[in-house]
Scaffold this motif. Sequence first.
Motif, short mmCIF file in Angstrom:
data_model
loop_
_atom_site.label_atom_id
_atom_site.label_comp_id
_atom_site.label_asym_id
_atom_site.label_seq_id
_atom_site.Cartn_x
_atom_site.Cartn_y
_atom_site.Cartn_z
N ASN A 1 6.17 6.93 3.34
CA ASN A 1 5.49 5.76 3.90
C ASN A 1 6.52 4.70 4.28
O ASN A 1 7.47 4.47 3.53
CB ASN A 1 4.52 5.16 2.87
N VAL A 2 6.31 4.09 5.43
CA VAL A 2 7.19 3.01 5.84
C VAL A 2 6.35 1.74 5.99
O VAL A 2 5.35 1.74 6.70
CB VAL A 2 7.90 3.32 7.17
N SER A 3 6.77 0.69 5.30
CA SER A 3 6.08 -0.60 5.37
C SER A 3 6.94 -1.58 6.15
O SER A 3 8.15 -1.67 5.91
CB SER A 3 5.85 -1.17 3.96
N VAL A 4 6.29 -2.30 7.06
CA VAL A 4 6.98 -3.38 7.77
C VAL A 4 6.69 -4.68 7.03
O VAL A 4 5.53 -5.09 6.95
CB VAL A 4 6.50 -3.47 9.23
N ILE A 5 7.69 -5.27 6.46
CA ILE A 5 7.50 -6.44 5.61
C ILE A 5 8.28 -7.62 6.17
O ILE A 5 9.46 -7.49 6.49
CB ILE A 5 7.97 -6.12 4.17
N GLU A 6 7.60 -8.74 6.28
CA GLU A 6 8.27 -9.94 6.76
C GLU A 6 9.32 -10.40 5.77
O GLU A 6 9.09 -10.41 4.57
CB GLU A 6 7.21 -11.03 6.93
N GLU A 66 13.97 -10.80 11.37
CA GLU A 66 14.14 -10.88 9.91
C GLU A 66 12.99 -10.16 9.21
O GLU A 66 12.16 -10.76 8.51
CB GLU A 66 14.29 -12.34 9.46
N ASN A 67 12.93 -8.86 9.46
CA ASN A 67 11.92 -8.01 8.84
C ASN A 67 12.59 -6.89 8.07
O ASN A 67 13.72 -6.52 8.37
CB ASN A 67 11.03 -7.39 9.92
N THR A 68 11.87 -6.36 7.10
CA THR A 68 12.40 -5.24 6.33
C THR A 68 11.55 -4.01 6.55
O THR A 68 10.32 -4.07 6.51
CB THR A 68 12.43 -5.60 4.82
N LEU A 69 12.21 -2.90 6.84
CA LEU A 69 11.54 -1.61 6.82
C LEU A 69 11.72 -1.02 5.43
O LEU A 69 12.82 -0.65 5.04
CB LEU A 69 12.14 -0.67 7.89
#
Lengths: 234, 234, 234, 234, 234, 234
Positions: free
Chosen positions: D40-45, D109-112
């Motif tokens: 699973n990949v989450s796109v997180i601010e 500025e997002n984290t995968l």
Amino acid sequence: MRSNNRTNSQHRPIEITRNYTCHAEGSVLIKCGQTHVLCNVSVIEGVPSFLKGQGQGWLTAEYGMLPRSTSSRMQREAARGKQSGRTQEIQRLIGRSLRAMIDLTKIGENTLQVDCDVLQADGGTRTASITGAACAIEDAVEYMLKAKLISESPIIKKIAAISAGIVESKVLVDLDYDEDSNCETDMNIVMTEDKQFIEIQGTAEGNPFSQDELNEILTLSSDAIQSIFQITHK
Amino acid sequence: MRSNNRTNSQHRPIEITRNYTCHAEGSVLIKCGQTHVLCNVSVIEGVPSFLKGQGQGWLTAEYGMLPRSTSSRMQREAARGKQSGRTQEIQRLIGRSLRAMIDLTKIGENTLQVDCDVLQADGGTRTASITGAACAIEDAVEYMLKAKLISESPIIKKIAAISAGIVESKVLVDLDYDEDSNCETDMNIVMTEDKQFIEIQGTAEGNPFSQDELNEILTLSSDAIQSIFQITHK
Amino acid sequence: MRSNNRTNSQHRPIEITRNYTCHAEGSVLIKCGQTHVLCNVSVIEGVPSFLKGQGQGWLTAEYGMLPRSTSSRMQREAARGKQSGRTQEIQRLIGRSLRAMIDLTKIGENTLQVDCDVLQADGGTRTASITGAACAIEDAVEYMLKAKLISESPIIKKIAAISAGIVESKVLVDLDYDEDSNCETDMNIVMTEDKQFIEIQGTAEGNPFSQDELNEILTLSSDAIQSIFQITHK
Amino acid sequence: MRSNNRTNSQHRPIEITRNYTCHAEGSVLIKCGQTHVLCNVSVIEGVPSFLKGQGQGWLTAEYGMLPRSTSSRMQREAARGKQSGRTQEIQRLIGRSLRAMIDLTKIGENTLQVDCDVLQADGGTRTASITGAACAIEDAVEYMLKAKLISESPIIKKIAAISAGIVESKVLVDLDYDEDSNCETDMNIVMTEDKQFIEIQGTAEGNPFSQDELNEILTLSSDAIQSIFQITHK
Amino acid sequence: MRSNNRTNSQHRPIEITRNYTCHAEGSVLIKCGQTHVLCNVSVIEGVPSFLKGQGQGWLTAEYGMLPRSTSSRMQREAARGKQSGRTQEIQRLIGRSLRAMIDLTKIGENTLQVDCDVLQADGGTRTASITGAACAIEDAVEYMLKAKLISESPIIKKIAAISAGIVESKVLVDLDYDEDSNCETDMNIVMTEDKQFIEIQGTAEGNPFSQDELNEILTLSSDAIQSIFQITHK
Amino acid sequence: MRSNNRTNSQHRPIEITRNYTCHAEGSVLIKCGQTHVLCNVSVIEGVPSFLKGQGQGWLTAEYGMLPRSTSSRMQREAARGKQSGRTQEIQRLIGRSLRAMIDLTKIGENTLQVDCDVLQADGGTRTASITGAACAIEDAVEYMLKAKLISESPIIKKIAAISAGIVESKVLVDLDYDEDSNCETDMNIVMTEDKQFIEIQGTAEGNPFSQDELNEILTLSSDAIQSIFQITHK
């Protein structure tokens, strides 16, 4: 006869190597006989949150033993996931004693972070840590002065430490591991260069001790600490 | 020009001090330029439970950095309550590589416990740890032979390690910290004295690398490792 | 004037309730002024592994503060997942001091497990813990004698403890929290009924202290401890 | 004959199910023979603090095995209170490899955040995780483009991974658990679609391996990875 | 006959001591027979981050047992480094139930932190905790009103709790430890003064229970809770 | 209208896949609408120490959520180093409920270890876990019978579970996440095939609930559970 051919009131040979490592602002390797401790002092911007905004600094200490600094290997505290009670007690003693040598209001909002890591242990690691770290703090203060982080020295007094104990009813100064294992009273003394006390911590591990015995311990320890100052500040 | 006035294929000056501490059965301080690692090997009776009763031994390794071994102070892992992923990855690499040099069926139900503690870091701490610990294991094996814990040497091959990398499209051997921070590919190589591979671990941190680049890295690293054997086993 | 209308050398009113809880073999609630500590002693079969098979017993102590025993709430150590350095230092002091009152060779392979839990804190919790737990140990020993777990008392000496300090250049005995917060030297003294020392632990938190000041502290503390024995052992 | 009736250079049948779960921005179930991993990949601010304010993003990975993904049940790491060294080593490899496929300056500025959870294990879980997660990242990038979080694709290269090893002197590609348990050399290779290397990690668990053996492993692995791209990107 | 000479539907004698400790804004010692729980409520400025800026308050609870509150000593959770599942389940129940008695929008951005610490246990510690803490909350609310932190009472309803169970096919209210150890169904009920339910939690530990048995339990428990209100709010 | 076009008393579509993974003795993937839980049961030789030598077995459960099983990513509990209170509460409920379906004296000194891992969450994960795990236990029991580990079935009763709640004064069965977020009363019910209760756990999160509301919840839940048995045991 004691190890290193010394009398009951003599401490072991002490050797101080300054700038032992290259990164720390103060870095001292202290050897007290077979006890070797690397004392690094880091100058870190900022203070813990309980001091923020008060315009003063902080000094704190951590202590560790390399797993095979001892005769049989100890578990690595980082692997075990926590510091032992003994480690915590010792690093609190080190930090408390060293704070007494610095006027924290004179170092700005900076922290002097002391790390004492025992490379080889043969008794007296906590007092060697204090004596060595006190020298490393002086070097870190020099660094701060040169770097113009501070304009005057915050050092109040020089300090040094020694252990002492009663073994077979005799007072011995600077016990090595074998002596320490057999002692009835075990004491750690931290003093200033003008013979005032910073910390006294003594425990009757066998028989209780008397006021007279305490006085003898303190007198001999005071003399030994003066002798140590001759070596660390020649 | 690189630090220590060396060419792209030269490793830094290496210094080995044996018997650096007095308690461990093998104790080596290795200096690779400004990287200094204390490698202690303890001979401990018994094996982990998954090996009990099989008549063979074990070798395992732990790795740590003193908090101020680095340019800015790192948190003490024992205080933080756990070892970082980086520490765990490195100590697994060290243990895996060193196991390849020992015939574990020849050391009885004993464990060779390796402790690599970085006193000062300037890149290449994991490969310095392997090279230094390999020497300390040889000393621990000598101890076991003399103590008649074993009757023949369990050492299969001598091993040593080096790092290499690609910086600005050039292959460099034995990167120091500054070089390592800028490299596009970072590789660690562990080899035997007869030029066989024990471990290769390489990562493209910037651009991917080609088969040709890999070959060049391996050739230069192999040469450097042979040169290291000249120093560690002169 | 000090709290409880007392002179500099007087301790606060002390109240001892034995059998405060019903399960423990010894259970004492000690109140020293506003400091209230519940001291439970459990008699547990067996000893830690380092003592097994030696035919002797063990005594160990743990210490805790209820989260709202203090003026502002402290984090619960069980929720935080570890005991603070302060807690560890205190429980080591308590255990060490209490071991000195028992001949461990006379309790068989049993452990006296001491639990000191602070219900309400106003300074001096560690010395109140020692004084209260010493009473609870006496009750637990009575239990062991009645239950015929042992045939003679293992108690060597009765012990009690007091804190003292220097506040504005005056020696005060049994500091409450406000006094403790302002003191320059802070000392904890554990003594036997015949005026011998079990433990001395003193720290210069402000100015260093002299031998004369130390002597005055010890004299006043010794008197206070004798007064406490009148209350705990009337 | 090997499991799944395949030759030494063939990988196991691979099956990719996209959108396997409904919440994650990228969600892929990858089956490589009996090895099944949910990626699973989450796109997180936001980004970790060491990257704040630099206008770039981050990619990091975590890895876990369900307790009964294996032949005998493993302890649940959440219950045990820490991730094993093996878990940490694997998740660092996964994150490091996947970062090479993304231009982090192009995702804001997002984290995968990648999560690879092994539902069923039969060897090669780390390489299956990388191959599956690389697909899930592509889906998460699609999501970001559609949601106008980014305006152009940050993907530099497609990547995939395979394991290989030497068993009884023969090079095998994509080892299952039984093969892996008996192999002398164990290697993991991550490559781009244009046959460049992202990561090589190989260990001699038995005999050391030669340059020739390494070359054979890399050639066969490269071919297998090209075959995998046919399946994952048909 | 049951302990305390009571019938199956009678609860044990209940004693409430308010202001048991001096620091907490609400402090109640509740005794239900031999079960003694100290319930402290702290009024703390601020709310957890998930509630910040919403203009409402929070209430949360923690629960602990002193190590020797039980018949045989339990390990101290702070020393063990984590709270047990039982502790966590209980403190969640306590917090959840108590939140139902407070209108959190009427206490500003403040937190009511409840600490329930069991000094002595004999069954029913979680229901005693709820009943005692409900009283302590009322005292803390009084404090907030007097201190003008709030201008009107946020209390919606008074609540209290009781346990019940089926032992040898008979419904018993307020089980002590011995009864609880033998019961087939074990239930905890939290109710308001107007006989509405806040929480029901019942488990068949032996035979499943029927709707009729459930109804009998609820009826008897409701009566017991009304009787408890007579004591706690006379 | 509710999700899946269902009435207030209808549960979501349920799908059971047996033998979902290949290693566990019982392995069931249960889908209740968008809630998907993988329930593995391991048959493990031996029992916890508190049961050793009593000739009976044990059943215990653990529960976890994959980090991205939820709408926004949750921290991985293994990385965080501890299980949340919610996790602990749920896994205690699951284990307690499932123990009621097995006669532990009939499985020898073996442990049924249940692992419920939520792949995708949309409310009702704990009740789905119980229903799914109950099926997986039946499969594990079949395995034990075939492997002749036991000679007769230890299953006392079939069990299943459902959640229910009051939303805007209406009783709803099997709440999805959105409904659960808004409910005033939240209840979990575990029942046997003959309509007896194993566990009831209900909380008034908003207004307290009355006996009448409770009865309506229990009646509708009982009907839903009977309907679930039609699906799980057709």
